[in-house]
Design a protein around this motif. Structure first.
Motif, mmCIF file in Angstrom:
data_model
loop_
_atom_site.group_PDB
_atom_site.id
_atom_site.type_symbol
_atom_site.label_atom_id
_atom_site.label_comp_id
_atom_site.label_asym_id
_atom_site.label_seq_id
_atom_site.Cartn_x
_atom_site.Cartn_y
_atom_site.Cartn_z
ATOM 1 N N LEU A 184 16.146 9.753 19.580
ATOM 2 C CA LEU A 184 14.782 9.355 19.920
ATOM 3 C C LEU A 184 14.352 9.980 21.241
ATOM 4 O O LEU A 184 13.241 10.522 21.360
ATOM 5 C CB LEU A 184 14.690 7.825 20.007
ATOM 6 C CG LEU A 184 13.414 7.248 20.644
ATOM 7 C CD1 LEU A 184 12.188 7.623 19.821
ATOM 8 C CD2 LEU A 184 13.516 5.732 20.784
ATOM 9 N N SER A 239 11.194 11.063 16.009
ATOM 10 C CA SER A 239 11.232 10.010 17.037
ATOM 11 C C SER A 239 11.147 8.629 16.410
ATOM 12 O O SER A 239 11.865 7.699 16.806
ATOM 13 C CB SER A 239 10.071 10.193 18.026
ATOM 14 O OG SER A 239 10.154 11.434 18.683
ATOM 15 N N ILE A 240 10.265 8.481 15.425
ATOM 16 C CA ILE A 240 10.063 7.175 14.782
ATOM 17 C C ILE A 240 11.283 6.756 13.966
ATOM 18 O O ILE A 240 11.738 5.607 14.026
ATOM 19 C CB ILE A 240 8.812 7.210 13.881
ATOM 20 C CG1 ILE A 240 7.552 7.379 14.739
ATOM 21 C CG2 ILE A 240 8.715 5.946 13.026
ATOM 22 C CD1 ILE A 240 6.305 7.682 13.935
#
Length: 446
Positions: free
Chosen positions: A176, A306-307
């Protein structure tokens, strides 16, 4: 009386579990995790910003005849930053295993800032001739050395905060931080490209990400100052018991099978990451898309990564990481060639972004699993060094030069599908190492 004593005992346990000290400990742990991931993200922002402005930097610092020749020089210089990563990983990894994770992470932030300062202030080729590309290469070597040490120290520290059944989630947090920093870089690049004229972008706009990275360096040092050191005294003394030469010799003589297996595992994830997230602004030019399209593709890729990175980690903790790795790498191997066939036969923006997002999601899944496996491979007293060697060599060989190899394969074969061939090769290499992995679900890292 016995019943009353039992009730008192249970009450005291409940109070202890909710005591301010325990609550404060949880808050401190959250702060530490944020400090690790933010600092790691800052370093990746500085290092990866180069890729989003590679076309402009190539034009200003590496003049060459023909578009493909210039692309080769650009991607080669991007890859140069990875040459120094194994060296930095080895020496800064040893430093992290002896002086502590915190000390090594502070040093890497400082070195990264120096590299950004050189790029920020370097005059272009038109002003100082051959000294211009020399400065860029020097800066990339310094940044590569720094990031090589950062990944071993920060991954060791972060994963040592995890309990035995949440390492996938913590590995997701590491991904992340890296992907969020790349997203920030690509969004900044997209904004500057959209709102600045070509003249402004080439004269000063491309330098802005490096200025931001330089200014953010002290922030990274500040937020890491109160981290709890996870390297215990016993492990530290064991690491210090040998000279640098002896320590290096021991690692390679006793752990060489583990190192080779780890590098092979890293190959699939890192090749997918650097092609789907960092090569796309350059590949978009091959498809005759404008620069904004390539940057938008990077935003989609890094945003999706990232999510989903922590979510992928949590799923892996429950499903079984080894089984999941085999499945995802196999899927990537199957879809790689069709994905590139689709965007070449139907080069539309929505389709291009969809394919890039899908490839980035697969890359993220593999990256999370890869992070956990290479952490579990090594005992604590050599963990930072071991992770650094495996990760940095793997990323340098198969990730950093993925844009260069892809461009070279396109030139040699005349086929725009060549990047998919490279992805397939790395997937096969990764699967060949799976039998050597030992999954440590529910087992301590110590």
């Amino acid at each position: 009386m016995i019943e009353e004593a039992t009730l008192d005992s249970r009450a005291s346990v409940t109070i202890a579990e909710k005591s301010p000290a325990k609550v404060q400990g949880k808050i401190s742990k959250v702060k530490s995790i944020v400090a690790i991931t933010v600092g790691n993200g800052l370093e990746f922002f500085e290092f990866t910003s180069y890729s989003f402005f590679a076309i402009i930097i190539g034009k200003l610092f590496f003049p060459a005849e023909g578009d493909i020749a210039q692309l080769l020089m650009i991607t080669a210089t991007f890859g140069i930053g990875f040459i120094a990563r194994p060296v930095g990983g080895l020496f800064l990894g040893l430093y992290a295993d002896r002086a502590g994770r915190k000390a090594a992470m502070t040093l890497t932030l400082s070195l990264m800032a120096i590299g950004s300062a050189i790029i920020l202030l370097a005059p272009p080729y038109a002003y100082i001739g051959v000294a211009a590309p020399v400065l860029i290469v020097l800066a990339r070597l310094i940044q590569g050395f720094a990031l090589g040490g950062e990944i071993g120290a920060s991954t060791s520290l972060l994963m040592e905060y995890a309990d035995n059944n949440s390492r996938g989630f913590y590995g997701g947090l590491q991904l992340l931080s890296q992907n969020a920093s790349a997203l920030a870089g690509s969004l900044l690049g997209l904004t500057l490209t959209t709102f600045l004229s070509t003249e402004s972008l080439e004269s000063w706009g491309w330098r802005l990400p490096f200025a931001i990275g330089l200014l953010m360096g002290p922030l990274g040092v500040f937020i890491r100052r109160n981290l709890h050191e996870t390297l215990d005294h016993e492990a530290q003394e064991e690491a210090k018991s040998k000279s640098t030469k002896q320590a290096i010799g021991t690692i390679f003589s006793e752990q060489w099978r583990v190192i080779l297996a780890g590098i092979a595992i890293v190959s699939a994830g890192t090749s997918a990451v650097y092609i789907s997230m960092y090569y796309m602004p350059t590949y978009a030019k091959i498809l005759h898309f404008p620069m904004t399209t390539g940057l938008l593709a990077s935003c989609v890729a890094t945003g999706a990564a990232s999510i989903f990175a922590p979510i992928c980690g949590m799923i892996a903790d429950r499903v079984g990481r080894k089984k999941m790795l085999i499945m995802i790498v196999t899927v990537q191997m199957i879809v790689a060639c069709p994905a590139f066939m689709i965007i070449n036969s139907h080069p539309s923006l929505p389709l291009f972004l969809t394919v890039v997002g899908a490839l980035a999601l697969l890359a993220t899944l593999i990256g999370v699993l890869m992070t956990v496996f290479i952490t579990e491979m090594f005992p604590k007293h050599i963990r930072a060094t071991g992770i650094s060697i495996v990760y940095c060599v793997g990323v340098s060989l198969f990730g950093g030069f993925a844009p260069f190899i892809s461009t070279l394969l396109i030139q040699l074969s005349g086929s725009n599908l060549a990047p998919s061939w490279y992805l397939i090769f790395c997937c096969v290499l990764c699967l060949s190492a799976v039998p050597f992995l030992v999954e440590k679900n529910g087992k301590s890292l110590d």
